[in-house]
Scaffold this active site. Sequence first.
Site, mmCIF file in Angstrom:
data_model
loop_
_atom_site.group_PDB
_atom_site.id
_atom_site.type_symbol
_atom_site.label_atom_id
_atom_site.label_comp_id
_atom_site.label_asym_id
_atom_site.label_seq_id
_atom_site.Cartn_x
_atom_site.Cartn_y
_atom_site.Cartn_z
ATOM 1 N N ARG A 107 39.103 72.647 59.414
ATOM 2 C CA ARG A 107 39.256 71.339 58.780
ATOM 3 C C ARG A 107 40.123 71.391 57.519
ATOM 4 O O ARG A 107 40.108 70.479 56.709
ATOM 5 C CB ARG A 107 37.873 70.779 58.408
ATOM 6 C CG ARG A 107 36.871 70.666 59.553
ATOM 7 C CD ARG A 107 35.921 69.500 59.319
ATOM 8 N NE ARG A 107 34.675 69.556 60.056
ATOM 9 C CZ ARG A 107 34.536 69.373 61.369
ATOM 10 N NH1 ARG A 107 35.604 69.162 62.138
ATOM 11 N NH2 ARG A 107 33.338 69.421 61.927
ATOM 12 N N CYS A 147 37.341 65.415 62.764
ATOM 13 C CA CYS A 147 36.857 64.204 62.092
ATOM 14 C C CYS A 147 37.765 62.996 62.316
ATOM 15 O O CYS A 147 37.502 61.916 61.783
ATOM 16 C CB CYS A 147 36.675 64.474 60.604
ATOM 17 S SG CYS A 147 35.562 65.867 60.267
ATOM 18 N N SER A 180 23.919 72.233 53.955
ATOM 19 C CA SER A 180 23.094 73.024 54.864
ATOM 20 C C SER A 180 23.086 74.521 54.558
ATOM 21 O O SER A 180 22.043 75.166 54.598
ATOM 22 C CB SER A 180 23.567 72.785 56.305
ATOM 23 O OG SER A 180 24.944 73.113 56.444
ATOM 24 N N GLU A 239 41.319 63.204 43.791
ATOM 25 C CA GLU A 239 40.650 62.606 44.967
ATOM 26 C C GLU A 239 39.606 61.572 44.520
ATOM 27 O O GLU A 239 39.491 60.489 45.095
ATOM 28 C CB GLU A 239 39.948 63.696 45.788
ATOM 29 C CG GLU A 239 40.862 64.469 46.733
ATOM 30 C CD GLU A 239 41.093 63.728 48.047
ATOM 31 O OE1 GLU A 239 40.679 62.555 48.169
ATOM 32 O OE2 GLU A 239 41.692 64.331 48.954
ATOM 33 N N CYS A 261 33.334 63.443 63.784
ATOM 34 C CA CYS A 261 33.246 64.797 64.357
ATOM 35 C C CYS A 261 32.030 65.032 65.255
ATOM 36 O O CYS A 261 32.094 65.846 66.173
ATOM 37 C CB CYS A 261 33.335 65.864 63.274
ATOM 38 S SG CYS A 261 32.142 65.698 61.947
ATOM 39 N N LYS A 263 30.978 67.771 47.045
ATOM 40 C CA LYS A 263 30.280 68.475 48.116
ATOM 41 C C LYS A 263 31.018 69.754 48.466
ATOM 42 O O LYS A 263 32.234 69.679 48.625
ATOM 43 C CB LYS A 263 30.198 67.553 49.332
ATOM 44 C CG LYS A 263 29.586 68.180 50.561
ATOM 45 C CD LYS A 263 29.714 67.261 51.742
ATOM 46 C CE LYS A 263 29.214 68.013 52.956
ATOM 47 N NZ LYS A 263 29.582 67.362 54.180
ATOM 48 N N CYS A 283 31.885 59.327 60.037
ATOM 49 C CA CYS A 283 32.817 60.377 60.440
ATOM 50 C C CYS A 283 32.731 60.526 61.947
ATOM 51 O O CYS A 283 31.693 60.219 62.550
ATOM 52 C CB CYS A 283 32.463 61.705 59.777
ATOM 53 S SG CYS A 283 33.819 62.897 59.921
ATOM 54 N N LYS A 321 35.401 66.656 48.842
ATOM 55 C CA LYS A 321 34.712 67.411 49.894
ATOM 56 C C LYS A 321 35.572 68.616 50.248
ATOM 57 O O LYS A 321 36.699 68.468 50.718
ATOM 58 C CB LYS A 321 34.489 66.523 51.120
ATOM 59 C CG LYS A 321 33.828 67.283 52.267
ATOM 60 C CD LYS A 321 33.476 66.377 53.422
ATOM 61 C CE LYS A 321 32.823 67.168 54.535
ATOM 62 N NZ LYS A 321 32.461 66.321 55.678
ATOM 63 N N TYR A 353 18.282 68.573 51.812
ATOM 64 C CA TYR A 353 17.277 68.855 52.847
ATOM 65 C C TYR A 353 15.949 69.280 52.230
ATOM 66 O O TYR A 353 14.945 69.362 52.925
ATOM 67 C CB TYR A 353 17.806 69.950 53.792
ATOM 68 C CG TYR A 353 19.144 69.583 54.405
ATOM 69 C CD1 TYR A 353 19.206 68.726 55.507
ATOM 70 C CD2 TYR A 353 20.342 70.048 53.868
ATOM 71 C CE1 TYR A 353 20.429 68.350 56.047
ATOM 72 C CE2 TYR A 353 21.574 69.682 54.397
ATOM 73 C CZ TYR A 353 21.605 68.832 55.483
ATOM 74 O OH TYR A 353 22.811 68.446 56.013
HETATM 75 C C1 PBG Z 1 30.720 65.396 58.860
HETATM 76 C C2 PBG Z 1 29.827 66.027 57.852
HETATM 77 C C3 PBG Z 1 29.626 67.393 57.595
HETATM 78 C C4 PBG Z 1 28.653 67.470 56.611
HETATM 79 C C5 PBG Z 1 28.319 66.162 56.273
HETATM 80 N N1 PBG Z 1 29.059 65.286 57.041
HETATM 81 C C6 PBG Z 1 30.190 68.590 58.250
HETATM 82 C C7 PBG Z 1 31.607 68.910 58.152
HETATM 83 O O1 PBG Z 1 32.389 68.293 57.434
HETATM 84 O O2 PBG Z 1 31.979 69.840 58.878
HETATM 85 C C8 PBG Z 1 28.089 68.748 56.057
HETATM 86 C C9 PBG Z 1 26.682 68.667 55.605
HETATM 87 C C10 PBG Z 1 25.977 69.956 55.442
HETATM 88 O O3 PBG Z 1 26.527 71.074 55.615
HETATM 89 O O4 PBG Z 1 24.778 69.876 55.153
HETATM 90 N N2 PBG Z 1 32.052 65.372 58.523
HETATM 91 ZN ZN ZN Z 2 33.461 64.984 60.216
#
Ligand code: PBG
Ligand code: ZN
Length: 318
Positions: free
Chosen positions: A213, A126, A270, A229, A118, A244, A116, A191, A309
Amino acid sequence: MYRFRRLRRDDRIRSIMQETRLHPKDFIYPIFVIEGENIKNPVESMPGIFQYSIDRLEEILEQVKEAGIGGIMLFGIPLHKDPQGSQAYAKEGITQRAVRFIKEKYPDIYIVVDICLCEYTSHGHCGMVKGEEILNDETLPYLVKMAVSLAEAGADMAAPSDMMDGRVAAIREGLDQAGFTQMPIMAYSAKFASAYYGPFRDAAHSAPGFGDRKSYQMDFANGQEALREIDADIEEGADIVMVKPALAYLDVLKEAALTFDAPLAVYNVSGEYAMVKAAAANGWIDEKRIVIENLTAMKRAGAKIIITYHALDAVRWI
Ligand code: PBG
Ligand code: ZN
């Protein structure tokens, strides 16, 4: 009356009857690699998680090796950002160098790379941007370049997380043409545009500079669309498909498990981690038990792979 409690009488019979068991190989551990030297920066909103410079990576890689988990997922944090995210596909980019370093020093560690832009773009989106619009087709060649350059560096698996349409097919074709026919793709298929990514964006310096996004990530209200998807990504050649975040989306995960026979991954993101850590730090919950309960629920719902994590802690607690 049927006596269910016969099979719950003590630990011995309970452990015989347990339907879902966590194993260290279930887990993939995300690692943040930052440009610079002698850096181990704590991520404030993610206690226990750090940004490492390459020369400090060994400390965490030793723990990964020791834990015997399935693998790691790398996120690079470059110094230089530009509108095209050029460090994402630079031969000497931070992630490329990290992959080469790990491949050489820890050849047994399985390396997944997030594909990605970003973290690498100055606007923090992204994909390529024109005015306020995030361009789809114009972005695809950059994602392909990123995947191929990380494959060349020695990455084992590519995990596109950008949510552009058609990127799995484009990356598959690009990898094949470059000779990486054996490199699997784990697609972030369902996602969702989620507030649960907040702490990650601090950790990876990847918050969008304008807007959000929502024009590429999914509306969290949509379960049916998630299945479309996933279906599309399998059609395009994804080897593994992902849902996710995890906890608020276990219904989607379960539905996907019942609908498709492709291997499923889930990303315990996260914000989910941060909530558990914050409550645990206050003494409001029992961290070990909550973490194992959460991760077991993800596996029970159908995840073959859990990106988390908590991985290194969880291995000690299972
Ligand atoms: C990048 C990406 C993201 C995450 C994984 N790859 C952030 C986003 O899409 O803003 C999120 C992972 C997490 O929150 O632990 N596109
Ligand atoms: Zn991204």
